[in-house]
Enzyme design. Structure first.
Site, PDB file in Angstrom:
ATOM      1  CD  GLU A 159      67.997 -21.257  69.644  1.00  0.00           C
ATOM      2  OE1 GLU A 159      69.163 -21.410  69.539  1.00  0.00           O
ATOM      3  OE2 GLU A 159      67.352 -20.333  69.052  1.00  0.00           O
TER       4      GLU A 159
ATOM      5  CB  CYS B   9      69.641 -19.955  66.053  1.00  0.00           C
ATOM      6  SG  CYS B   9      67.742 -19.685  65.815  1.00  0.00           S
TER       7      CYS B   9
END
Length: 504
Positions: free
Chosen positions: A263, A300
C-alpha cells in the site's frame, strides 16, 4: 509501571540482542537503544517460521481464533504502557494511540470471529458422477489454504494498526501463516511491547514459537534479505512509493516470484459538484480543512486534492478551507525524516508558476504547519509531480471550467485508495456520469464524507490500482484481507478420513 525497552529482537521465542545498536528518536521523553537487525537474524526467523508452518498452518480455526483473541487480551493488559511509549516515540496524542490500540485489538477479535464462521474458506464441492457418459466425473472439493510464512514491514504512520500486530500480521495469522515482522525504526519501543504481547499469547495458547518473530531496525540489506528469503511466500508493506516499488521489484525478481501486497500512498481526490458547492461549499471547505490536518495529515487516505468549478461558489469553498487552515497551529510529525519530506513537498509546489499559494507557511524541525495551493486542470494534467503525495497537512485545489472538464480531469488521475463525490440531489445526473470513472480509479468511493476514516469491517476495501497499491485485487483492511495469504487447492477423490478437517 512505565515500560523500559530492553532493545532486543524476538526470534522464534527468544529475545536476542546484537552487537550493533541504534538509538530511538522520540518526539519527547527518553531515548532508548535497540539492537540492529542482521541478515543472520532474518535467516533464523524465516527458517523457524517455515518449521512452525507445519504445525500452525494445520491448526483448527478455533485454535487460531483463540490465539488472535489472546493477542488482543495481552495488548489490552499493556494498554497504558503501549500508550505511554507510543506517544513518546511518535508525538501522536494519547487519544489517537488509545483509539488506534482499540482498532488493532478490535481487528484481531473481528478476524477471530470471521475465521470461526469459516465462510472465508470459499468451500466448493462437485460430487462424483460415476455414471456420467462418456466419462465419469470424480469427486472434487476446493478450499482456500494458507500459503506459508509471510513477511510484514511495520508502517511509520500507524505504530499499532499497521505495524507489529496490525492488519497484515493479523490477516496472515488468521489465514494460518507464520509472520516475520521487520519493525519500523520510528517506533521500536512500541514494536517491542506489542511483540511481548504476542509472545505471551503464544505461550498462553501453546502455539509454536516460530509463528512470530520481530526484527528491529537494520539497513536496506535486511529488508532485501527478508523479501528474498526462499521461505517467505508473500510480503505485506505500507509505506512510500519508492521503497515499496523497490521491494516489489525484488519479489518479482526472485527465482520463485512471490506476491507483494504494497500500500504505497494516495492523494485521494474529492470532486465537488455544483449544487453541493452552491448550497454548502463553506461547510465542505471547513470540513476538508479538519480532515486534511487530522493527525498532521499523516494518513494514507488523507484527501489531498479538491476539484471544484471556477466561480463565486467555488471561491467560497476555497476561502472557508483557507480560513480554517489558518486557525490550525503547528503539529508534531512522526519523524524528522517525514517532516523534511513534507517541507520538500511544499518546496515542489512553491517552485511552480502554475501553482498559486493560498495558505503558505513555514515549517521547522519536526513540526508541520498546514499549506494550501491552487492550480487549474490543464496544469495538473501536464505536470505529473502535482499528483505525487505530500505526506502531511498540504492541500491542492484544482479549478475546472465545468463538469465536462471535471470528468476529463478525473480520467487523468492515477490509481487511488479512495475518492469522494460531494453532491446534493440536483447533482445526481453528473454524479452518475462520474461514478464509473471513480470506480475505475479507486478501491473505495465515498459520497459526502471525508476519506480519513477507514472502517475495519467485512465490506471495506483499502487498496486500489497502482500506484495506490501493487495488487488491485486485494485490501489491507477488513476481513477480505485474509484472502491475500490463502490459495485455492482442489482435492480430487481424497478419502474422508484423509481430507483436511475444514472440508470433511
Amino acid at each position: 509501571m512505565p515500560f523500559t525497552p530492553h532493545g532486543k529482537h524476538l526470534i522464534a521465542g527468544d529475545w536476542v540482542s546484537g552487537a550493533a545498536m541504534f538509538p530511538s528518536e522520540p518526539a519527547h521523553g527518553p531515548s532508548h537503544y535497540f539492537s540492529v537487525g542482521t541478515v543472520d537474524l532474518v535467516n533464523r526467523a524465516c527458517e523457524a517460521a517455515e518449521e512452525a508452518f507445519w504445525t500452525y498452518g494445520y491448526t483448527s480455526r478455533e485454535d487460531r481464533a483463540a490465539f488472535l483473541d489472546a493477542i488482543a487480551d495481552e495488548m489490552e493488559a499493556r494498554a497504558d504502557q503501549i500508550t505511554e511509549i507510543g506517544t513518546q516515540e511518535t508525538g501522536l496524542p494519547e487519544a489517537r494511540l488509545q483509539g488506534e490500540r482499540g482498532r488493532t485489538t478490535g481487528q484481531l477479535r473481528l478476524f477471530a470471529e470471521h475465521i470461526r464462521k469459516g465462510d472465508y474458506l470459499d468451500r466448493r464441492h462437485d460430487e462424483a458422477l460415476p455414471e456420467r457418459q462418456p466419462l465419469p466425473r470424480p469427486d472434487l472439493r476446493m478450499i482456500q489454504r494458507p500459503i506459508g510464512p509471510v513477511a510484514v514491514f511495520g508502517a511509520s504512520n500507524f505504530p499499532l494498526a499497521f505495524s507489529t500486530a496490525g492488519g497484515d500480521t493479523a490477516a496472515a495469522l488468521a489465514a494460518g501463516c507464520p509472520v516475520v515482522v521487520k519493525g519500523h525504526s520510528a517506533h521500536p519501543g512500541t514494536g517491542e511491547i506489542v511483540a511481548e504481547a504476542i509472545h505471551a499469547a503464544i505461550a498462553k495458547t501453546g502455539m509454536p514459537a516460530g509463528v512470530f518473530s520481530l526484527i528491529q531496525g537494520g539497513n536496506r540489506q535486511v529488508g532485501q534479505a527478508l523479501v528474498q528469503h526462499p521461505r517467505i511466500k508473500a510480503v505485506g508493506f505500507t509505506g512510500s512509493l519508492g521503497g515499496g516499488r523497490a521491494l516489489f521489484d525484488l519479489c518479482a525478481q526472485r527465482p520463485e516470484p512471490i506476491p507483494f501486497f504494497g500500500e504505497l500512498g494516495s492523494v485521494n481526490p474529492m470532486f465537488l459538484l455544483p449544487e453541493a458547492v452552491a448550497n454548502r461549499g463553506a461547510e465542505i471547505g471547513k470540513g476538508w480543512a479538519g480532515s486534511l490536518t487530522m493527525g498532521a495529515g499523516q494518513f494514507c487516505t488523507n484527501p489531498g486534492i479538491a476539484v471544484v468549478e471556477t466561480g463565486a461558489a467555488g471561491d467560497a469553498f476555497v476561502q472557508a478551507a483557507a480560513d480554517a487552515l489558518r486557525e490550525i497551529g503547528p503539529q508534531v510529525m512522526l519523524t524528522d525524516g517525514i517532516a523534511k519530506a513534507y517541507r520538500d513537498g511544499q518546496d515542489r509546489f512553491e517552485s511552480r508558476n502554475s501553482v498559486r499559494p493560498i495558505v503558505s507557511t513555514t515549517s521547522e524541525g519536526r513540526e508541520a504547519n498546514p499549506n494550501l495551493y491552487e492550480t487549474d486542470a490543464q496544469s495538473y494534467l501536464q505536470d505529473h509531480a502535482l499528483g505525487e503525495e505530500v505526506f502531511g497537512p498540504l492541500g491542492l485545489v484544482i479549478r475546472v471550467s465545468g463538469t465536462d472538464e471535471m470528468l476529463t480531469l478525473a480520467k487523468g488521475f492515477e490509481g487511488q485508495l479512495s475518492t469522494t463525490i460531494h453532491m446534493d440531489a440536483g447533482d445526481a445526473a453528473t454524479a452518475k456520469k462520474l461514478l464509473p470513472v471513480l470506480e475505475r480509479m479507486a478501491g473505495r468511493v465515498l459520497a459526502n464524507g471525508f476519506s480519513t476514516g477507514v472502517e475495519v469491517v467485512d465490506s471495506m476495501v483499502h487498496g486500489g490500482p497502482y500506484p495506490a497499491s501493487t495488487n488491485f485485487g486485494a485490501t489491507s483492511v477488513g476481513t477480505l484481507s485474509i484472502r491475500r495469504f490463502l490459495r485455492p487447492v482442489c482435492f480430487q477423490n481424497i478419502p474422508e478420513g484423509v481430507m483436511p478437517k475444514d472440508l470433511a
